[in-house]
Scaffold this motif. Structure first.
Motif, mmCIF file in Angstrom:
data_model
loop_
_atom_site.group_PDB
_atom_site.id
_atom_site.type_symbol
_atom_site.label_atom_id
_atom_site.label_comp_id
_atom_site.label_asym_id
_atom_site.label_seq_id
_atom_site.Cartn_x
_atom_site.Cartn_y
_atom_site.Cartn_z
ATOM 1 N N VAL A 133 -35.134 52.412 -36.668
ATOM 2 C CA VAL A 133 -36.471 52.747 -36.162
ATOM 3 C C VAL A 133 -36.939 51.690 -35.156
ATOM 4 O O VAL A 133 -37.539 52.022 -34.123
ATOM 5 N N VAL A 134 -36.657 50.422 -35.455
ATOM 6 C CA VAL A 134 -37.030 49.355 -34.515
ATOM 7 C C VAL A 134 -36.293 49.530 -33.188
ATOM 8 O O VAL A 134 -36.884 49.407 -32.110
ATOM 9 N N LEU A 135 -35.003 49.853 -33.254
ATOM 10 C CA LEU A 135 -34.227 50.078 -32.032
ATOM 11 C C LEU A 135 -34.776 51.268 -31.245
ATOM 12 O O LEU A 135 -34.921 51.206 -30.020
ATOM 13 N N ALA A 136 -35.079 52.357 -31.967
ATOM 14 C CA ALA A 136 -35.580 53.570 -31.306
ATOM 15 C C ALA A 136 -36.976 53.350 -30.728
ATOM 16 O O ALA A 136 -37.278 53.821 -29.624
ATOM 17 N N LEU A 137 -37.844 52.646 -31.450
ATOM 18 C CA LEU A 137 -39.191 52.373 -30.949
ATOM 19 C C LEU A 137 -39.147 51.470 -29.721
ATOM 20 O O LEU A 137 -39.961 51.627 -28.799
ATOM 21 N N ALA A 138 -38.212 50.522 -29.710
ATOM 22 C CA ALA A 138 -38.070 49.645 -28.544
ATOM 23 C C ALA A 138 -37.707 50.455 -27.311
ATOM 24 O O ALA A 138 -38.253 50.244 -26.218
ATOM 25 N N ILE A 189 -33.252 58.591 -36.932
ATOM 26 C CA ILE A 189 -32.708 59.307 -38.088
ATOM 27 C C ILE A 189 -31.273 59.746 -37.836
ATOM 28 O O ILE A 189 -30.425 59.726 -38.738
ATOM 29 N N ARG A 190 -30.973 60.138 -36.611
ATOM 30 C CA ARG A 190 -29.612 60.596 -36.282
ATOM 31 C C ARG A 190 -28.589 59.503 -36.576
ATOM 32 O O ARG A 190 -27.544 59.758 -37.166
ATOM 33 N N LEU A 191 -28.896 58.289 -36.159
ATOM 34 C CA LEU A 191 -27.966 57.174 -36.365
ATOM 35 C C LEU A 191 -27.883 56.790 -37.837
ATOM 36 O O LEU A 191 -26.789 56.757 -38.418
ATOM 37 N N ALA A 192 -29.015 56.491 -38.443
ATOM 38 C CA ALA A 192 -29.014 56.034 -39.837
ATOM 39 C C ALA A 192 -28.501 57.113 -40.785
ATOM 40 O O ALA A 192 -27.732 56.822 -41.710
ATOM 41 N N GLY A 193 -28.897 58.364 -40.571
ATOM 42 C CA GLY A 193 -28.494 59.453 -41.452
ATOM 43 C C GLY A 193 -26.997 59.681 -41.454
ATOM 44 O O GLY A 193 -26.373 59.838 -42.516
ATOM 45 N N ASN A 194 -26.386 59.692 -40.279
ATOM 46 C CA ASN A 194 -24.943 59.912 -40.187
ATOM 47 C C ASN A 194 -24.153 58.767 -40.803
ATOM 48 O O ASN A 194 -23.155 58.992 -41.498
ATOM 49 N N VAL A 195 -24.570 57.553 -40.542
ATOM 50 C CA VAL A 195 -23.868 56.394 -41.093
ATOM 51 C C VAL A 195 -24.011 56.352 -42.605
ATOM 52 O O VAL A 195 -23.032 56.141 -43.342
ATOM 53 N N MET A 196 -25.220 56.575 -43.103
ATOM 54 C CA MET A 196 -25.462 56.550 -44.540
ATOM 55 C C MET A 196 -24.681 57.638 -45.268
ATOM 56 O O MET A 196 -24.058 57.389 -46.318
ATOM 57 N N ALA A 197 -24.674 58.842 -44.715
ATOM 58 C CA ALA A 197 -23.992 59.963 -45.358
ATOM 59 C C ALA A 197 -22.497 59.693 -45.500
ATOM 60 O O ALA A 197 -21.907 59.927 -46.565
ATOM 61 N N GLY A 198 -21.880 59.205 -44.441
ATOM 62 C CA GLY A 198 -20.446 58.943 -44.489
ATOM 63 C C GLY A 198 -20.075 57.889 -45.521
ATOM 64 O O GLY A 198 -19.113 58.051 -46.280
ATOM 65 N N HIS A 199 -20.851 56.801 -45.573
ATOM 66 C CA HIS A 199 -20.560 55.737 -46.538
ATOM 67 C C HIS A 199 -20.794 56.207 -47.969
ATOM 68 O O HIS A 199 -20.053 55.815 -48.881
ATOM 69 N N ALA A 200 -21.792 57.051 -48.167
ATOM 70 C CA ALA A 200 -22.069 57.569 -49.511
ATOM 71 C C ALA A 200 -20.927 58.470 -49.987
ATOM 72 O O ALA A 200 -20.517 58.400 -51.153
ATOM 73 N N VAL A 201 -20.387 59.292 -49.107
ATOM 74 C CA VAL A 201 -19.273 60.178 -49.468
ATOM 75 C C VAL A 201 -18.035 59.357 -49.836
ATOM 76 O O VAL A 201 -17.335 59.668 -50.803
ATOM 77 N N ILE A 202 -17.758 58.307 -49.055
ATOM 78 C CA ILE A 202 -16.621 57.438 -49.375
ATOM 79 C C ILE A 202 -16.785 56.828 -50.764
ATOM 80 O O ILE A 202 -15.834 56.753 -51.555
ATOM 81 N N LYS A 203 -18.004 56.402 -51.092
ATOM 82 C CA LYS A 203 -18.275 55.795 -52.404
ATOM 83 C C LYS A 203 -18.078 56.811 -53.525
ATOM 84 O O LYS A 203 -17.568 56.471 -54.598
ATOM 85 N N VAL A 204 -18.461 58.062 -53.277
ATOM 86 C CA VAL A 204 -18.269 59.111 -54.284
ATOM 87 C C VAL A 204 -16.789 59.313 -54.553
ATOM 88 O O VAL A 204 -16.344 59.363 -55.709
ATOM 89 N N PHE A 205 -15.994 59.447 -53.503
ATOM 90 C CA PHE A 205 -14.549 59.611 -53.678
ATOM 91 C C PHE A 205 -13.930 58.390 -54.358
ATOM 92 O O PHE A 205 -12.992 58.522 -55.147
ATOM 93 N N ALA A 206 -14.449 57.211 -54.028
ATOM 94 C CA ALA A 206 -13.943 55.987 -54.657
ATOM 95 C C ALA A 206 -14.226 55.989 -56.155
ATOM 96 O O ALA A 206 -13.415 55.507 -56.956
ATOM 97 N N GLY A 207 -15.365 56.543 -56.557
ATOM 98 C CA GLY A 207 -15.687 56.647 -57.972
ATOM 99 C C GLY A 207 -14.739 57.568 -58.708
ATOM 100 O O GLY A 207 -14.307 57.285 -59.831
#
Length: 256
Positions: A133-138, A189-207
């Motif tokens: 958000v700080v990057l986008a607001l800037a 949201i586009r940047l944070a959402g995509n990055v967060m989703a991918g890392h969360a899926v990797i963690k699920v598979f790791a579990g």
């Protein structure tokens, strides 16, 4: 909350599968424990600093001894420089070249923050909306302020669709105005959402990799997702940067 905690503890004691994909995004103090305040040095602070140092190492240290036959580091730095410069020039026009250092800084910080977040035991700073958000607001404030400084009231032509029928122009102007102020929201949201989703899926598979029966399938899925995230790390930095160039073009040449 107490019931959920008890159930989780019971599952852990009973040998069940208990993992929390979102735990990797928790902001924690780097030294000690306790509440996080605005002045607290956290894991976010550390990995943002490492991203800045990585950019400095590539763009300054690797190019400090420039040679006719470049080293690998110099080649990568020159490729990144040419890639972003061409993007700014092609998308926003030659008038936007003075903004190249700013756009280059954005791209390099995001791409390094994304790639560093793929290291084991690391923290992905661009998965947090507080950062994006700080990057986008800037970007939003820079484009808006410069748009009015350069064009004055003519910057408002950005919201006036002169090619549309006259009765529709006021309606379209309202839509364009709303769309303009939504830019920093979608941009972040586009940047944070995509990055967060991918890392969360990797963690699920790791579990699931802890379960012997589906472990091979889970490992293959983790490998595939990791490869995809490497691509996403670059693509999301590219998308954020090219949208910045599009917004700069609007500031430089408002109107439809």
């Amino acid at each position: 909350m107490a019931t959920e905690t008890a159930a989780a503890d019971h599952g852990a004691e009973g040998g069940g599968l208990v993992f929390h994909p979102m735990d990797q995004f928790i902001v924690k103090p780097l030294f000690g424990e306790g509440e996080v305040h605005w002045y607290t040095i956290t894991n976010v602070t550390l990995w943002m600093a490492l991203a800045v140092l990585a950019v400095f190492a590539l763009m300054v240290m690797m190019t400090s001894r420039r040679a006719t036959i470049p080293t690998k580091g110099q080649s990568i730095a020159e490729m990144a420089y040419g890639f972003v410069y061409k993007m700014v020039e092609d998308v926003a026009g030659k008038d936007a070249v003075p903004f190249f250092p700013y756009v280059m800084t954005l791209f390099m910080f995001i791409v390094f923050a994304n790639f560093l977040g793929l290291l084991p035991m690391s923290f992905t700073t661009t998965s947090h909306f507080a950062v994006t958000v700080v990057l986008a607001l800037a970007v939003f404030l820079t484009v808006t302020i410069y748009g009015f400084m350069k064009n004055g009231a003519h910057f408002l032509n950005l919201f006036w669709v002169s090619s549309a029928p006259l009765p529709l122009r006021p309606i379209l102007a309202v839509i364009e105005l709303i769309s303009y102020f939504v830019r920093p929201v979608s941009h972040s949201i586009r940047l944070a959402g995509n990055v967060m989703a991918g890392h969360a899926v990797i963690k699920v598979f790791a579990g699931f990799a802890a379960i012997a029966i589906i472990s091979p399938v889970s490992i293959v899925a983790i490998t595939a997702m990791y490869g995809l995230e490497v691509l996403v790390a670059f693509i999301q930095a590219y998308v954020f940067t090219i949208l910045t160039c599009v917004y700069l073009k609007d500031a430089l040449h408002p109107g439809h």
